[in-house]
Design a protein around this motif. Structure first.
Motif, PDB file in Angstrom:
ATOM      1  N   ASN A  45      44.670  31.221   2.873  1.00  0.00           N
ATOM      2  CA  ASN A  45      45.023  32.433   2.136  1.00  0.00           C
ATOM      3  C   ASN A  45      44.798  32.360   0.635  1.00  0.00           C
ATOM      4  O   ASN A  45      44.740  33.390  -0.021  1.00  0.00           O
ATOM      5  CB  ASN A  45      46.494  32.758   2.378  1.00  0.00           C
ATOM      6  CG  ASN A  45      46.763  33.102   3.822  1.00  0.00           C
ATOM      7  OD1 ASN A  45      46.237  34.075   4.336  1.00  0.00           O
ATOM      8  ND2 ASN A  45      47.545  32.270   4.487  1.00  0.00           N
ATOM      9  N   TYR A  46      44.727  31.157   0.092  1.00  0.00           N
ATOM     10  CA  TYR A  46      44.709  31.031  -1.367  1.00  0.00           C
ATOM     11  C   TYR A  46      43.546  30.168  -1.850  1.00  0.00           C
ATOM     12  O   TYR A  46      43.053  29.307  -1.112  1.00  0.00           O
ATOM     13  CB  TYR A  46      46.042  30.442  -1.860  1.00  0.00           C
ATOM     14  CG  TYR A  46      47.226  31.300  -1.528  1.00  0.00           C
ATOM     15  CD1 TYR A  46      47.432  32.514  -2.190  1.00  0.00           C
ATOM     16  CD2 TYR A  46      48.129  30.922  -0.537  1.00  0.00           C
ATOM     17  CE1 TYR A  46      48.503  33.321  -1.879  1.00  0.00           C
ATOM     18  CE2 TYR A  46      49.216  31.722  -0.230  1.00  0.00           C
ATOM     19  CZ  TYR A  46      49.397  32.924  -0.901  1.00  0.00           C
ATOM     20  OH  TYR A  46      50.455  33.721  -0.599  1.00  0.00           O
ATOM     21  N   PRO A  47      43.154  30.351  -3.107  1.00  0.00           N
ATOM     22  CA  PRO A  47      42.040  29.563  -3.657  1.00  0.00           C
ATOM     23  C   PRO A  47      42.458  28.120  -3.969  1.00  0.00           C
ATOM     24  O   PRO A  47      43.653  27.797  -3.982  1.00  0.00           O
ATOM     25  CB  PRO A  47      41.695  30.312  -4.943  1.00  0.00           C
ATOM     26  CG  PRO A  47      42.949  30.984  -5.334  1.00  0.00           C
ATOM     27  CD  PRO A  47      43.648  31.332  -4.065  1.00  0.00           C
ATOM     28  N   ALA A  48      41.473  27.290  -4.218  1.00  0.00           N
ATOM     29  CA  ALA A  48      41.678  25.845  -4.371  1.00  0.00           C
ATOM     30  C   ALA A  48      42.750  25.511  -5.418  1.00  0.00           C
ATOM     31  O   ALA A  48      43.529  24.574  -5.235  1.00  0.00           O
ATOM     32  CB  ALA A  48      40.367  25.176  -4.750  1.00  0.00           C
ATOM     33  N   GLU A  49      42.799  26.282  -6.503  1.00  0.00           N
ATOM     34  CA  GLU A  49      43.756  25.999  -7.580  1.00  0.00           C
ATOM     35  C   GLU A  49      45.197  26.059  -7.058  1.00  0.00           C
ATOM     36  O   GLU A  49      46.015  25.195  -7.371  1.00  0.00           O
ATOM     37  CB  GLU A  49      43.602  27.019  -8.718  1.00  0.00           C
ATOM     38  CG  GLU A  49      42.387  26.804  -9.599  1.00  0.00           C
ATOM     39  CD  GLU A  49      41.101  27.323  -8.984  1.00  0.00           C
ATOM     40  OE1 GLU A  49      41.140  27.888  -7.867  1.00  0.00           O
ATOM     41  OE2 GLU A  49      40.040  27.162  -9.610  1.00  0.00           O
TER      42      GLU A  49
ATOM     43  N   TRP B 283      49.048  37.233  -4.968  1.00  0.00           N
ATOM     44  CA  TRP B 283      48.500  36.109  -5.749  1.00  0.00           C
ATOM     45  C   TRP B 283      49.174  36.044  -7.113  1.00  0.00           C
ATOM     46  O   TRP B 283      49.493  34.968  -7.607  1.00  0.00           O
ATOM     47  CB  TRP B 283      46.987  36.267  -5.927  1.00  0.00           C
ATOM     48  CG  TRP B 283      46.202  35.852  -4.717  1.00  0.00           C
ATOM     49  CD1 TRP B 283      46.633  35.890  -3.420  1.00  0.00           C
ATOM     50  CD2 TRP B 283      44.875  35.355  -4.692  1.00  0.00           C
ATOM     51  NE1 TRP B 283      45.641  35.458  -2.600  1.00  0.00           N
ATOM     52  CE2 TRP B 283      44.554  35.114  -3.344  1.00  0.00           C
ATOM     53  CE3 TRP B 283      43.927  35.099  -5.678  1.00  0.00           C
ATOM     54  CZ2 TRP B 283      43.312  34.617  -2.960  1.00  0.00           C
ATOM     55  CZ3 TRP B 283      42.686  34.603  -5.289  1.00  0.00           C
ATOM     56  CH2 TRP B 283      42.387  34.370  -3.945  1.00  0.00           C
ATOM     57  N   LEU B 284      49.381  37.205  -7.717  1.00  0.00           N
ATOM     58  CA  LEU B 284      49.993  37.209  -9.045  1.00  0.00           C
ATOM     59  C   LEU B 284      51.426  36.681  -8.988  1.00  0.00           C
ATOM     60  O   LEU B 284      51.863  35.935  -9.864  1.00  0.00           O
ATOM     61  CB  LEU B 284      49.961  38.610  -9.656  1.00  0.00           C
ATOM     62  CG  LEU B 284      48.554  39.176  -9.905  1.00  0.00           C
ATOM     63  CD1 LEU B 284      48.628  40.530 -10.573  1.00  0.00           C
ATOM     64  CD2 LEU B 284      47.719  38.223 -10.756  1.00  0.00           C
TER      65      LEU B 284
ATOM     66  N   ILE C 101      51.238  32.932  -8.438  1.00  0.00           N
ATOM     67  CA  ILE C 101      50.863  32.205  -9.645  1.00  0.00           C
ATOM     68  C   ILE C 101      51.970  32.281 -10.692  1.00  0.00           C
ATOM     69  O   ILE C 101      52.392  31.274 -11.261  1.00  0.00           O
ATOM     70  CB  ILE C 101      49.551  32.772 -10.238  1.00  0.00           C
ATOM     71  CG1 ILE C 101      48.387  32.500  -9.279  1.00  0.00           C
ATOM     72  CG2 ILE C 101      49.252  32.170 -11.607  1.00  0.00           C
ATOM     73  CD1 ILE C 101      47.141  33.292  -9.607  1.00  0.00           C
TER      74      ILE C 101
ATOM     75  N   ALA D 198      47.134  41.564  -1.267  1.00  0.00           N
ATOM     76  CA  ALA D 198      46.660  40.219  -1.594  1.00  0.00           C
ATOM     77  C   ALA D 198      46.721  39.944  -3.096  1.00  0.00           C
ATOM     78  O   ALA D 198      47.222  38.904  -3.530  1.00  0.00           O
ATOM     79  CB  ALA D 198      45.241  40.026  -1.078  1.00  0.00           C
ATOM     80  N   LEU D 199      46.261  40.907  -3.902  1.00  0.00           N
ATOM     81  CA  LEU D 199      46.193  40.651  -5.349  1.00  0.00           C
ATOM     82  C   LEU D 199      47.588  40.457  -5.939  1.00  0.00           C
ATOM     83  O   LEU D 199      47.852  39.468  -6.622  1.00  0.00           O
ATOM     84  CB  LEU D 199      45.491  41.811  -6.057  1.00  0.00           C
ATOM     85  CG  LEU D 199      45.517  41.603  -7.568  1.00  0.00           C
ATOM     86  CD1 LEU D 199      44.376  40.715  -8.013  1.00  0.00           C
ATOM     87  CD2 LEU D 199      45.510  42.904  -8.325  1.00  0.00           C
TER      88      LEU D 199
END
Lengths: 410, 223
Positions: B132-136, B48-49, B52, B44-45
């Protein structure tokens, strides 16, 4: 009536697409490359030197007094730039002005950074990584979580996509205890583990005060830096370097550049402008480079048609400055003809990484193209409604293409 | 009369609508699959990277980028190619309805289906990404899709416009202009790269008007 309107919508779309692509296409066909000098400052002869690439592998090496050098002589003038090659040639002198010239010493005492428009303003996802500044390991470890910072600070666990409440609260109170006023405005860090150590983040708060936030042994450390909010900071950059002279640098809204030093966060202004007041740094249009070498510090400000160099000694006292200029794009023949031919151009590229529709009009020069287009319309294609003429009057050759291609249907 | 036109367009489009609806579901399924695949194998981390820093999400939902464009093209072709072959459109012009109303309602119906697909993809992706992902990241992903949807809409109107135009020379001119316009909507390489979208929205709103001129030329028999 609607049919007439519909025809003009089609013509407007043609004008739009033509203004977007034709001027660019014209430049692509006719613009010639300008060989720009590469300016540098030699600590050996204490003067500016430069190279010009003449194409076909021809390179001229000169100083600004007019002396010319061969390649080996030129490299020897710039030991801080070419030390590795000089060492291979066994031409690196042991010392210069009392400073030891070894690869190691030069590498350790050199620091470089560059600021471009696209570094200041760019599309990004506002999530950040907080490194452990004093890890148990030999290198920095990528943390297990990310954080967001707006009206509060929250750490997010990617595995569950949820907020880590306890850690978030610790950082939140650390920020508040340091006097931080939410919401945060600028958040600047260097989110990579390919660096010797970690200095965390520099964050400006609602009042424009700058705070330094990092994490040591999983505990937040937040310090109010005392950097003057009146400086009106636009963007901050952080770069950890073993020299530990400065944490980073920032650009202000009035195009000044400052270093944030390790000396209790005192800021030091770098030169951005000179006495003449021309070729002064404008962050949205130019590139700013700063080089600090074992001897002297160099500032390069480069833009369309010039490169300006300001040299200071190690204590930032100005020593010398020099500007090299060449014909800027606007005054090159292809561009000049373009400005006479077309009344304006549209483009979507910005110096930053955004896509934005912009219109550049060419002012009085564009009138030439408009007049020619009107004349062509009057001479070769009469009996038109007055609206066609108005359209060509406003949009020049683009409109002419449109009204000639799409005939009126009455 | 409007009901009859609606029915006629539906008959022309029904198979395409069903196929495209299926493709929309597949697109959503593909996006879910890709996102889960990357999260599973990158962790997951790391995922995300990559999402992003390297705009990975845009590659995982790449079919969302092109499906509205393909849909617009298909609907335009299906609705108007048959009408224009052997001048069948002339028959429609004898209907007791003004040619402008006829053309705009035909295009309106086709666009309604395209819009339904766009809305489905938008909210479907919203759900998938938000799990799966945050609001941003969700916000950036959704904003990134808007130019694609505008581009798909533009392609539908432009295709209809080009086909309804009776002369081949004009069709070629319109084709070039359309290519130039459409490419504007597919320039982003990372999230939310468009500074303002209002001009781009305005252009899409203007395009349906062009169809009237093509229809008018057809009525007059211009070649």
């Amino acid at each position: 009536m609607l049919n007439k309107l519909s025809r003009y919508v089609i013509i407007l779309l043609i004008v739009f697409v033509a203004a977007l692509y034709l001027p660019d296409f014209f430049s692509m066909l006719f613009d010639k490359k300008v060989n720009t000098p590469r300016l540098d400052y030699s600590a050996v002869i204490d003067d500016f030197v430069y190279t010009i690439y003449g194409g076909m592998g021809q390179v001229e090496y000169r100083d600004i007094k007019g002396n010319s050098y061969n390649e080996r002589e030129y490299f020897a003038l710039l030991p801080f730039m070419y030390y590795a090659t000089l060492e291979k040639w066994q031409q690196l002198p042991p010392s210069l002005k009392g400073i030891e010239l070894s690869s190691r010493n030069i590498r350790e005492n050199t620091q470089v950074f560059r600021i471009q428009a696209k570094d200041i303003d760019f599309p990004y996802v506002p999530l950040y990584l907080m490194f452990e500044a004093e890890p148990d390991y030999a290198q920095l470890m990528i943390p297990e979580d990310l954080f967001r910072l707006g009206n509060k600070i929250e750490f997010i666990d990617p595995n569950s996509n949820s907020v880590i409440a306890e850690k978030s609260e610790r950082f939140q109170s650390a920020l508040l205890d340091a006097g931080f006023r939410f919401p945060a405005k600028i958040i600047a860090g260097n989110p990579t583990n390919r660096k010797p150590f970690d200095e965390g983040y520099f964050i400006s708060d609602a009042n424009g005060a700058v705070f330094h936030l990092k994490m040591i042994h999983d505990q937040p450390v937040c310090i109010k830096t005392g950097i003057d909010p009146k400086l009106n900071i636009r963007q901050i950059f952080v770069s950890e370097n073993l020299r530990r002279e400065f944490y980073g640098w920032f650009v202000t809204h009035d195009n000044k550049v400052f270093l944030i030093t390790y000396d209790d966060y005192k800021v030091r202004e770098l030169p951005t402008r000179t006495k003449e007041g021309i070729y002064d740094y404008i962050a949205d249009e130019m590139t700013y480079r700063f080089y600090t070498y074992p001897i002297n510090r160099h500032v390069y400000i480069s833009g369309d048609g010039f490169v300006k160099m300001i040299v200071t000694d190690n204590d930032f006292n100005p020593i010398a400055e020099h500007v090299e200029t060449w014909t800027p794009y606007d005054r090159r023949s292809a561009s000049v003809i373009k400005q006479f031919l077309f009344p304006f151009e549209l483009n979507t590229n910005t110096p930053t990484n955004f896509v934005k529709l912009q219109l550049d009009h060419f002012g009085w020069k564009g009138l030439a193209g408009i007049a020619a287009s009107l004349l062509a319309l009057v001479l070769f294609s009469r009996k038109r409604s007055w609206t066609d003429y108005v359209l060509v009057l406003l949009t020049g050759v683009f409109g002419l293409i449109g009204v000639l291609l799409i005939k009126d249907e009455e | 009369m409007l009901k009859a036109i609606l029915y006629k367009e539906w008959i022309k489009l029904r198979w395409a609508v069903i196929v495209i609806a299926g493709l929309s579901l597949l697109t959503l399924a593909y996006s879910i699959g890709m996102i889960n695949y990357y999260i599973e194998f990158q962790g997951a981390l790391n995922n995300w990277l990559y999402v992003i820093g390297k705009s990975l999400l845009l590659r995982n939902i790449v079919f969302v980028k092109y499906l509205p464009l393909i849909t617009g093209l298909t609907f335009g072709l299906l609705q108007f190619v048959q009408e224009m072959s052997r001048n069948r459109m002339r028959l429609s012009y004898h209907l007791p309805i003004s040619e402008k109303k006829l053309l705009l309602s035909s295009v309106g119906i086709g666009y309604a289906f395209l819009l339904a697909e766009i809305v489905f993809l938008f909210f479907g992706l919203w759900l998938v990404v938000a799990v799966n992902y945050p609001a941003e990241i969700v916000q950036k992903a959704l904003l990134s899709m808007i130019p694609w949807f505008l581009g798909g809409s533009a392609v539908y109107f432009l295709t209809s416009f080009i086909i309804l135009e009776p002369s081949w020379i004009y069709r070629i001119i319109y084709g070039i202009v359309s290519a130039g316009l459409t490419s504007l909507y597919f320039q982003a390489s990372t999230y939310d790269q468009y500074r303002t979208l209002w001009t781009f929205v305005l252009i899409v709103l203007l395009i349906p008007l062009t169809i009237l001129f093509a229809g008018h030329r057809f009525r007059r028999g211009t070649k």
